[in-house]
Each structure stands twice: as structure tokens, then as C-alpha cells.
Scaffold this active site. Structure first.
Site, PDB file in Angstrom:
ATOM      1  CE  LYS A  46       9.903  47.829  34.689  1.00 46.48           C
ATOM      2  NZ  LYS A  46       8.475  48.030  35.045  1.00 46.48           N
ATOM      3  NE  ARG A  67       1.696  47.929  28.911  1.00 47.17           N
ATOM      4  CZ  ARG A  67       2.563  47.664  29.886  1.00 47.17           C
ATOM      5  NH1 ARG A  67       3.655  48.403  30.027  1.00 47.17           N
ATOM      6  NH2 ARG A  67       2.349  46.680  30.735  1.00 47.17           N
ATOM      7  NE  ARG A 117       8.052  41.388  37.249  1.00 52.65           N
ATOM      8  CZ  ARG A 117       8.000  41.860  36.001  1.00 52.65           C
ATOM      9  NH1 ARG A 117       9.019  41.725  35.203  1.00 52.65           N
ATOM     10  NH2 ARG A 117       6.919  42.490  35.585  1.00 52.65           N
TER      11      ARG A 117
HETATM   12  P1  AMP Z   1       6.593  42.481  32.095  1.00 52.72           P
HETATM   13  O1  AMP Z   1       6.447  42.531  30.621  1.00 52.72           O
HETATM   14  O2  AMP Z   1       7.955  42.839  32.577  1.00 52.72           O
HETATM   15  O3  AMP Z   1       5.518  43.270  32.814  1.00 52.72           O
HETATM   16  O4  AMP Z   1       6.379  40.954  32.525  1.00 52.72           O
HETATM   17  C1  AMP Z   1       5.181  40.262  32.224  1.00 52.72           C
HETATM   18  C2  AMP Z   1       5.057  39.026  33.096  1.00 52.72           C
HETATM   19  O5  AMP Z   1       6.151  38.133  32.838  1.00 52.72           O
HETATM   20  C3  AMP Z   1       5.116  39.277  34.607  1.00 52.72           C
HETATM   21  O6  AMP Z   1       3.861  39.677  35.136  1.00 52.72           O
HETATM   22  C4  AMP Z   1       5.567  37.911  35.108  1.00 52.72           C
HETATM   23  O7  AMP Z   1       4.505  36.977  35.085  1.00 52.72           O
HETATM   24  C5  AMP Z   1       6.564  37.493  34.041  1.00 52.72           C
HETATM   25  N1  AMP Z   1       7.938  37.955  34.358  1.00 52.72           N
HETATM   26  C6  AMP Z   1       8.683  38.858  33.668  1.00 52.72           C
HETATM   27  N2  AMP Z   1       9.877  39.044  34.230  1.00 52.72           N
HETATM   28  C7  AMP Z   1       9.901  38.236  35.320  1.00 52.72           C
HETATM   29  C8  AMP Z   1      10.873  37.983  36.337  1.00 52.72           C
HETATM   30  N3  AMP Z   1      12.060  38.620  36.364  1.00 52.72           N
HETATM   31  N4  AMP Z   1      10.542  37.090  37.310  1.00 52.72           N
HETATM   32  C9  AMP Z   1       9.369  36.442  37.298  1.00 52.72           C
HETATM   33  N5  AMP Z   1       8.406  36.637  36.385  1.00 52.72           N
HETATM   34  C10 AMP Z   1       8.675  37.519  35.392  1.00 52.72           C
END
Ligand code: AMP
Length: 219
Positions: A13, A127, A88
């Protein structure tokens, strides 16, 4: 154009969001990046989010919904946006729908990235990111030698804490329990939902996305 990039961690993504953001000249809104920045700057939000993120859990809905509402209402999103990592949970999806209604945003397209669990673990544990320019790499395909191939910085390549294997397994579990139901929510609400095969070369997936988006416009 208003895009939501949906799918498990490591599905591609972020990589595709960066390319689409350049192509359509609309901002890439990554809630994960926003939270990581808050953690790095030790803001109040960052302090709250740090330990939750390290455990692979989700930051509470009310916090995330507040952040995304403020961002979407800001002028930088006036011509559209690419959401990456939000919604999410079904609660977040419902709140987002309300924001869309309030702002009269109708042309929303959801790109659903599909990839299986073992591939996620392989990709995510390999990554790496550049702390200077934000580029993403994979040790299996990119030769780094501690120099960023994009911006040329030395010593800026790092692995995210939550990309370690124990944490990514937890994140996948959270994805299955809390995030997958969002897919049904969108299908039940007849959202414009496009499936994307997450396997293959970055460029090839990108071209497929462009073709599918073009079709949505024509149809
Ligand atoms: P990502 O970089 O999108 O994988 O997000 C990393 C971490 O940020 C996730 O594992 C969550 O702990 C937190 N996070 C990111 N987006 C959300 C969201 N929409 N709702 C809740 N936690 C989030």
C-alpha cells in the site's frame, strides 16, 4: 480523486500510495507515518501511541478518527487524497463515511490489496526505510550497503521496530480480527471496491491499478 488503500501490512500500500500520489498530485495520507512522526517528535499523541505501536496493537479509534477528520478537512486535501492505513476498524469506516457526507465527497474508490500471510512475513521482516527521504526498500531485492539508493544519505536505513517477526505476527492477528470486517462493511454498503493482486513487480501492480482506475472513470 479520493482513494482508500486497504489491505494487510506489507501488501504494498505504502509503495503504491507514493507512486499514485505523484501521478495524481494528491497527498498520501499514511496514519502509520503520522503516528511515527508524532513518536519521533515526542508529542502528546506520540507518547500515547508509542507502546501501542510497539506491541502491534491499534491506537484507539477516537484518537485516529480525530486525526483523520482534521487532515481531510484541511486545504491540502481539497483536491483529493490517498488514505493508507485508515480505516482499520468498522468504527473508523463509519466515521469516515460521515466525514465524506459532511464534505460532500462522493468519488471514493477502495483498492483492496490481496496477499497471503507467509508472503507478508517475508516482505515485512525484510522491509527497510530511509529516515531521511522516507523511501521503502526490501533486502531481498534492493542492494543497500547502508546508503539510500534514492537520496544517497549514509546511515539512514533502518528497520521499523514493529516489523520484527513477533510483532508482525501480532499485527496480522489484529488485521484479521479488527480490520478484515471493514471489507464486508464496504461490500454491504456498495462502495466502489477494486481487488488488487499484491504479488508481482511494483511497476506492473502500479500499471494494473491505473488501468482499473481508468475503467472506473469510464464505467
Ligand atoms: P502502518 O504503518 O500503517 O502499518 O501502521 C503502523 C502502526 O500504527 C499500526 O500497527 C498501529 O499501531 C498504528 N496505526 C496506524 N494506523 C492506524 C489506524 N487507522 N488505527 C489504529 N492504529 C493505527
Amino acid at each position: 480523486m479520493h482513494l482508500i488503500l486497504f489491505g494487510p501490512p506489507g501488501a504494498g500500500k505504502g509503495t503504491q500510495a507514493k507512486k499514485l500520489s505523484q501521478r495524481f498530485n494528491i497527498p498520501h495520507i499514511s496514519t502509520g507515518d503520522m503516528l511515527r512522526e508524532a513518536v519521533a517528535n515526542q508529542t502528546e499523541l506520540g507518547m500515547k501511541a508509542k507502546s501501542i505501536m510497539e506491541k502491534g496493537q491499534l491506537v484507539p479509534d477516537e484518537i485516529m478518527i480525530g486525526i483523520i477528520k482534521e487532515t481531510i478537512e484541511s486545504t491540502k486535501c481539497k483536491n483529493g487524497f490517498i488514505l493508507d492505513g485508515f480505516p482499520r476498524t468498522v468504527e473508523q469506516a463509519k466515521a469516515l463515511d460521515k466525514i465524506f457526507i459532511d464534505l460532500n465527497i462522493k468519488d471514493v474508490v477502495i483498492l483492496d490489496f490481496n496477499i497471503d500471510e507467509e508472503e507478508i512475513i517475508k516482505r515485512v521482516t525484510h522491509r527497510r526505510s530511509c529516515s531521511k527521504c522516507g523511501s521503502l526498500f526490501n533486502l531481498l531485492t534492493d542492494k543497500l550497503d547502508n546508503v539510500c539508493p534514492v537520496c544517497g544519505s549514509h546511515g539512514t536505513i533502518f528497520q521499523r521496530e514493529d516489523d520484527r517477526e513477533t510483532v508482525i505476527r501480532k499485527r496480522i492477528e489484529v488485521y484479521k480480527n479488527s480490520t478484515l470486517p471493514v471489507k464486508n462493511y464496504y461490500k454491504e454498503n456498495n462502495a466502489c471496491f477494486i481487488s488488487i493482486d499484491g504479488y508481482g513487480e511494483i511497476e506492473q501492480i502500479y500499471q494494473t491499478i491505473l488501468e482499473k482506475l481508468e475503467k472506473v472513470k469510464v464505467d
